[in-house]
Write an enzyme that holds these catalytic residues in place. Structure first.
Site, PDB file in Angstrom:
ATOM      1  N   ALA A  49       3.112   6.094  -2.611  1.00  0.00           N
ATOM      2  CA  ALA A  49       4.276   6.869  -3.058  1.00  0.00           C
ATOM      3  C   ALA A  49       4.260   7.054  -4.574  1.00  0.00           C
ATOM      4  CB  ALA A  49       5.568   6.175  -2.618  1.00  0.00           C
ATOM      5  N   VAL A  99       0.837  -1.206   0.000  1.00  0.00           N
ATOM      6  CA  VAL A  99       0.000   0.000   0.000  1.00  0.00           C
ATOM      7  C   VAL A  99       0.871   1.254   0.000  1.00  0.00           C
ATOM      8  CG1 VAL A  99      -1.816   1.273   1.219  1.00  0.00           C
ATOM      9  CG2 VAL A  99      -1.919  -1.225   1.104  1.00  0.00           C
ATOM     10  N   CYS A 100       1.963   1.224   0.739  1.00  0.00           N
ATOM     11  CA  CYS A 100       2.858   2.387   0.799  1.00  0.00           C
ATOM     12  C   CYS A 100       3.496   2.662  -0.558  1.00  0.00           C
ATOM     13  CB  CYS A 100       3.933   2.181   1.863  1.00  0.00           C
ATOM     14  SG  CYS A 100       3.257   2.079   3.535  1.00  0.00           S
ATOM     15  N   THR A 101       3.821   1.620  -1.292  1.00  0.00           N
ATOM     16  CA  THR A 101       4.400   1.783  -2.627  1.00  0.00           C
ATOM     17  C   THR A 101       3.364   2.386  -3.574  1.00  0.00           C
ATOM     18  OG1 THR A 101       5.977  -0.004  -2.286  1.00  0.00           O
ATOM     19  CG2 THR A 101       5.470   0.578  -4.579  1.00  0.00           C
TER      20      THR A 101
END
Length: 181
Positions: free
Chosen positions: A79, A74-76
Site C-alpha cells: 500500500a 507485506v500489505c502495508t
C-alpha cells in the site's frame, strides 16, 4: 479374492479422486487473464461511499490490486509503495484501487494511518475476488494486481504473494511502457 477386493478398492478410490478433482476444478473461479474483460462490480470504499466500477471503466486506466489484510507487513509495504508512486500513476492517467475482505472501518483506519491517497474497497464476501479469479494462498486471500485499459480489458496481471512492493513497481513500469506515462 483379496486381490480382486484390493483392486476394486483402488479403482473406487481413483474414481472418487477424479470426481472430486473435477468438481473442485469446476467450482474454482477462472483467473482473469490478459485480454479478458473486467467484470462490473460495486463495493463500499473506506468512507462508506459506493464505488461502481462502471463509473470509471473506459475513462482511465484502472490499477486494481487485491491484498490479504490491512496493517499486515507485506500489505502495508504494498500500500505504501502505491502511495509513494501515486503521483506517477495519476500522471500516467491511472486510478489505483485496493480491494480486500476487510471492513470499511478497517480500511478507513488503514488509509488514515498510512495517508493512502487512493480508494480502498471492502469486499467482505470476497465476491469481487472470485469475479477476478484471485486464488487463496495457504490460509489467506491472494495478492494480485490487474491493469485495466480504456476498453475495460485486462492488459497486465501480476501475482506474487510475498513481494508487495513489486506490484506497484511492475504495474507502473507496464503503464509507462505503453506510452501512457
Amino acid at each position: 479374492m483379496k486381490t480382486k477386493s484390493a483392486a476394486s478398492s483402488i479403482l473406487c478410490s481413483l474414481l472418487l479422486m477424479i470426481t472430486f478433482n473435477g468438481v473442485k476444478a469446476q467450482s474454482e473461479p477462472k483467473a482473469l487473464a490478459v485480454g479478458d474483460t473486467m467484470p462490473s462490480f460495486s463495493l463500499a470504499d473506506q468512507n462508506g461511499k459506493v464505488f461502481n466500477s462502471a463509473d470509471y471503466a473506459g475513462k482511465r486506466f484502472l490499477v486494481i490490486y487485491f491484498y490479504p489484510k490491512d496493517e499486515s507487513m507485506v500489505c502495508t509495504k504494498e500500500a505504501c509503495s502505491f502511495r509513494d508512486s501515486f503521483n506517477d500513476f495519476t500522471k500516467a492517467g491511472a486510478m489505483v484501487i485496493g480491494i480486500n475482505g476487510g471492513t470499511v472501518t478497517s480500511h478507513k483506519a488503514f488509509s488514515d494511518h498510512y495517508k493512502l491517497p487512493f480508494t480502498l474497497l471492502s469486499d467482505p464476501d470476497n465476491k469481487v475476488y472470485h469475479q477476478f479469479g484471485v486464488k487463496n494462498k495457504m490460509f489467506m486471500t491472494g495478492r494480485e494486481t490487474f491493469v485495466i485499459d480504456l476498453h475495460g480489458k485486462v492488459v497486465f496481471a501480476y501475482e506474487a504473494m510475498m513481494q508487495g512492493k513489486k506490484h506497484s513497481d511492475d504495474a507502473l513500469a507496464f503503464i509507462k511502457q505503453q506510452g501512457k506515462g
